[in-house]
Design an enzyme around this catalytic site. Structure first.
Site, PDB file in Angstrom:
ATOM      1  N   ALA A 166       0.831  -1.206   0.000  1.00 16.69           N
ATOM      2  CA  ALA A 166       0.000   0.000   0.000  1.00 16.69           C
ATOM      3  C   ALA A 166       0.866   1.257   0.000  1.00 16.69           C
ATOM      4  CB  ALA A 166      -0.929  -0.006   1.212  1.00 16.69           C
ATOM      5  N   TYR A 167       1.921   1.245   0.809  1.00 13.59           N
ATOM      6  CA  TYR A 167       2.830   2.393   0.860  1.00 13.59           C
ATOM      7  C   TYR A 167       3.411   2.682  -0.524  1.00 13.59           C
ATOM      8  CZ  TYR A 167       7.328   4.742   1.520  1.00 13.59           C
ATOM      9  OH  TYR A 167       8.395   5.588   1.403  1.00 13.59           O
ATOM     10  N   LEU A 168       3.923   1.645  -1.190  1.00 14.81           N
ATOM     11  CA  LEU A 168       4.574   1.860  -2.473  1.00 14.81           C
ATOM     12  C   LEU A 168       3.574   2.154  -3.585  1.00 14.81           C
ATOM     13  CD1 LEU A 168       7.457  -0.755  -2.364  1.00 14.81           C
ATOM     14  CD2 LEU A 168       7.614   1.732  -2.199  1.00 14.81           C
TER      15      LEU A 168
END
Length: 255
Positions: A166-168
């Protein structure tokens, strides 16, 4: 009599940076203050770095980028402080790992976490770029030179991650916005991105982790935030670059 280039270098500009209370953002803000520029920055929570910047003359604005209202409130605060913006750097970031299989959170919690990452990494830059476009264009018109937006993404965007999907994904969205805004804002505003890998360890990082991390790049060094400052300076002074993603990864893509 100083040459024109030197006179121009001493001109005070207005630089806006999100998330400057610590680490990379703090290093950039202090560099610009030392050069005599006006610095406006956002911060989420009070911390020593925020106080240090304000004591050096920067203007700190507490902002919550987890909501659209918080993002636009920061934009309005910047607009009230200055009619001109010469540089806008998106550094604010939210670090969050995906939930592990053995302790899956309720889907509502997972969705809320992803929404927060989206707001900070994609929505805030998107809305702030649009909201501050008049100030960026006004500064370009006044100076006769293109102003600039810089998105700070992440080197791992190019390969993804099993632990930080999700972060990337939201950092990848920010990287893609670089192309769209570069096309939209040219030629008065140049838009580029820097994709750093490891720049500096945290104090609590173990020796084992440090050794493992250094082995991921052929150069095998911890360059510090000076390398980021130099990369930003390069983009500021390079007039023929827009819509570019500048890797700052010690050659990790070679491994």
């Amino acid at each position: 009599m100083p040459c024109a280039a030197n006179m121009q270098d001493k001109t005070q500009h207005t630089y806006v940076i999100t998330g400057a209370g610590q680490r990379a953002g703090l290093a950039l803000a202090e560099h610009w203050l030392a050069a005599g520029h006006q610095v406006i920055f956002s911060y989420r929570q009070p911390k020593p770095g925020v106080m240090a910047l304000e004591q050096q003359g920067a203007l700190g604005i507490q902002a919550d980028f987890s909501t659209n209202e918080g993002i636009l409130a920061f934009a309005q605060a910047v607009q009230q402080q200055s009619d001109l913006v010469h540089l806008l750097v998106h550094n604010a970031s939210e670090w969050s790992a995906d939930p592990k299989k053995e302790d899956q959170e309720a889907w509502q919690q997972v969705a809320a976490r992803h929404q927060c990452l989206f707001q900070v990494h994609q929505q805030a830059p998107y809305l702030l770029n649009l909201a501050l476009e008049p100030q960026l264009r006004a500064a370009a018109q006044q100076s006769g030179q293109a102003t600039q937006i810089i998105h700070l993404t992440d080197d791992a965007v190019r390969r993804g991650s099993a632990k930080h999907g999700a972060y990337l994904a939201t950092k990848a969205a920010l990287e893609n916005l670089t192309y769209s805004f570069a096309a939209r804002f040219a030629p008065q505003i140049r838009v580029n991105a820097i994709a750093p890998a490891l720049l500096a360890f945290n104090d609590g990082d173990s020796e084992a982790y440090r050794a493992e991390a250094l082995q991921k790049s052929p150069l095998g060094i911890e360059p510090g935030f000076t390398s980021l400052v130099q990369a930003v300076d390069y983009l500021i002074h390079q007039p023929y670059t827009t819509g570019s993603i500048l890797p700052l990864n010690g050659g990790r893509h070679l491994k």
